[in-house]
Design a protein around this motif. Sequence first.
Motif, PDB file in Angstrom:
ATOM      1  N   VAL A 115      -2.447  55.157  -4.268  1.00  0.00           N
ATOM      2  CA  VAL A 115      -3.764  55.759  -4.206  1.00  0.00           C
ATOM      3  C   VAL A 115      -4.632  54.625  -3.218  1.00  0.00           C
ATOM      4  CG1 VAL A 115      -5.878  56.094  -5.325  1.00  0.00           C
ATOM      5  CG2 VAL A 115      -3.681  56.666  -6.241  1.00  0.00           C
ATOM      6  N   ARG A 116      -4.491  53.498  -3.407  1.00  0.00           N
ATOM      7  CA  ARG A 116      -5.277  52.533  -2.646  1.00  0.00           C
ATOM      8  C   ARG A 116      -4.827  52.467  -1.272  1.00  0.00           C
ATOM      9  NH1 ARG A 116      -5.548  48.569   0.468  1.00  0.00           N
ATOM     10  NH2 ARG A 116      -7.027  46.967   0.185  1.00  0.00           N
ATOM     11  N   THR A 117      -3.492  52.713  -1.041  1.00  0.00           N
ATOM     12  CA  THR A 117      -3.023  52.781   0.374  1.00  0.00           C
ATOM     13  C   THR A 117      -3.711  54.152   1.061  1.00  0.00           C
ATOM     14  OG1 THR A 117      -1.194  51.576  -0.099  1.00  0.00           O
ATOM     15  CG2 THR A 117      -1.006  52.879   1.811  1.00  0.00           C
ATOM     16  N   TYR A 118      -3.620  55.158   0.530  1.00  0.00           N
ATOM     17  CA  TYR A 118      -4.197  56.273   0.994  1.00  0.00           C
ATOM     18  C   TYR A 118      -5.450  56.325   1.074  1.00  0.00           C
ATOM     19  CZ  TYR A 118      -5.557  61.299   0.743  1.00  0.00           C
ATOM     20  OH  TYR A 118      -6.337  62.378   1.045  1.00  0.00           O
ATOM     21  N   LEU A 119      -6.308  55.757   0.307  1.00  0.00           N
ATOM     22  CA  LEU A 119      -7.669  55.539   0.649  1.00  0.00           C
ATOM     23  C   LEU A 119      -8.178  54.761   1.771  1.00  0.00           C
ATOM     24  CD1 LEU A 119      -9.121  55.766  -3.064  1.00  0.00           C
ATOM     25  CD2 LEU A 119      -9.211  57.607  -1.543  1.00  0.00           C
ATOM     26  N   SER A 120      -7.293  53.547   1.701  1.00  0.00           N
ATOM     27  CA  SER A 120      -7.524  52.619   2.880  1.00  0.00           C
ATOM     28  C   SER A 120      -7.200  53.031   4.162  1.00  0.00           C
ATOM     29  CB  SER A 120      -6.588  51.306   2.580  1.00  0.00           C
ATOM     30  OG  SER A 120      -6.410  50.713   3.700  1.00  0.00           O
ATOM     31  N   GLY A 121      -6.331  54.302   4.177  1.00  0.00           N
ATOM     32  CA  GLY A 121      -5.721  54.803   5.434  1.00  0.00           C
ATOM     33  C   GLY A 121      -7.065  55.688   5.770  1.00  0.00           C
ATOM     34  N   ILE A 122      -7.442  56.595   5.095  1.00  0.00           N
ATOM     35  CA  ILE A 122      -8.649  57.421   5.178  1.00  0.00           C
ATOM     36  C   ILE A 122     -10.013  56.578   5.579  1.00  0.00           C
ATOM     37  CG2 ILE A 122     -10.248  59.162   4.024  1.00  0.00           C
ATOM     38  CD1 ILE A 122      -7.967  60.424   2.722  1.00  0.00           C
ATOM     39  N   PHE A 123     -10.074  55.489   4.954  1.00  0.00           N
ATOM     40  CA  PHE A 123     -11.423  54.876   5.241  1.00  0.00           C
ATOM     41  C   PHE A 123     -11.522  54.177   6.657  1.00  0.00           C
ATOM     42  CE2 PHE A 123     -12.689  54.468   0.415  1.00  0.00           C
ATOM     43  CZ  PHE A 123     -13.119  55.731   0.527  1.00  0.00           C
TER      44      PHE A 123
END
Length: 160
Positions: A115-123
């Motif tokens: 989840v953190r990696t996914y959100l980091s990519g989006i942000f």
Amino acid sequence: MSSLSSYPSSSERIFSFQKVSRKTSENPQPVVLDYLLESAQVTVIENTAFDFPNFPESNKIFKVIYFELSDASKELKGLFRGLFSLGKPKGVILEEIKEKDQFVVKYYESDAQVVRTYLSGIFSLVEGEQRFKSLLKKIIINQEKFRNEEALLQKELLAS
């Protein structure tokens, strides 16, 4: 002088240790809540976590975090929606609550890094878009100033 000659040269010295190693403390990536709290793009509204008492053997914790876009990111809400709708990795539930103008991310604690990696990519994509828009605004302003100065110079030349 004889004592100096009996002292081994620097290439001949033998030390009791052969290698110096430093203990490296691995700094784990911040968990999802910490990451969202540190992000300037969102404001965390509420977070909660619960386990499954009827199934203690599953040893799973489910986390839910409600957040909204910060004032600086609200103009890119469409981009957020688009990126969220492109697909999510397994274990990530990300939804928009249109009535409250909020988003909610749900996941099992074991999937926190995903989840953190996914959100980091989006942000990071959104930050890139914000930088691009900022630079584009500056370029447009500079071009407008240049056109105005050029028009003023032409006016001066024609008047002389």
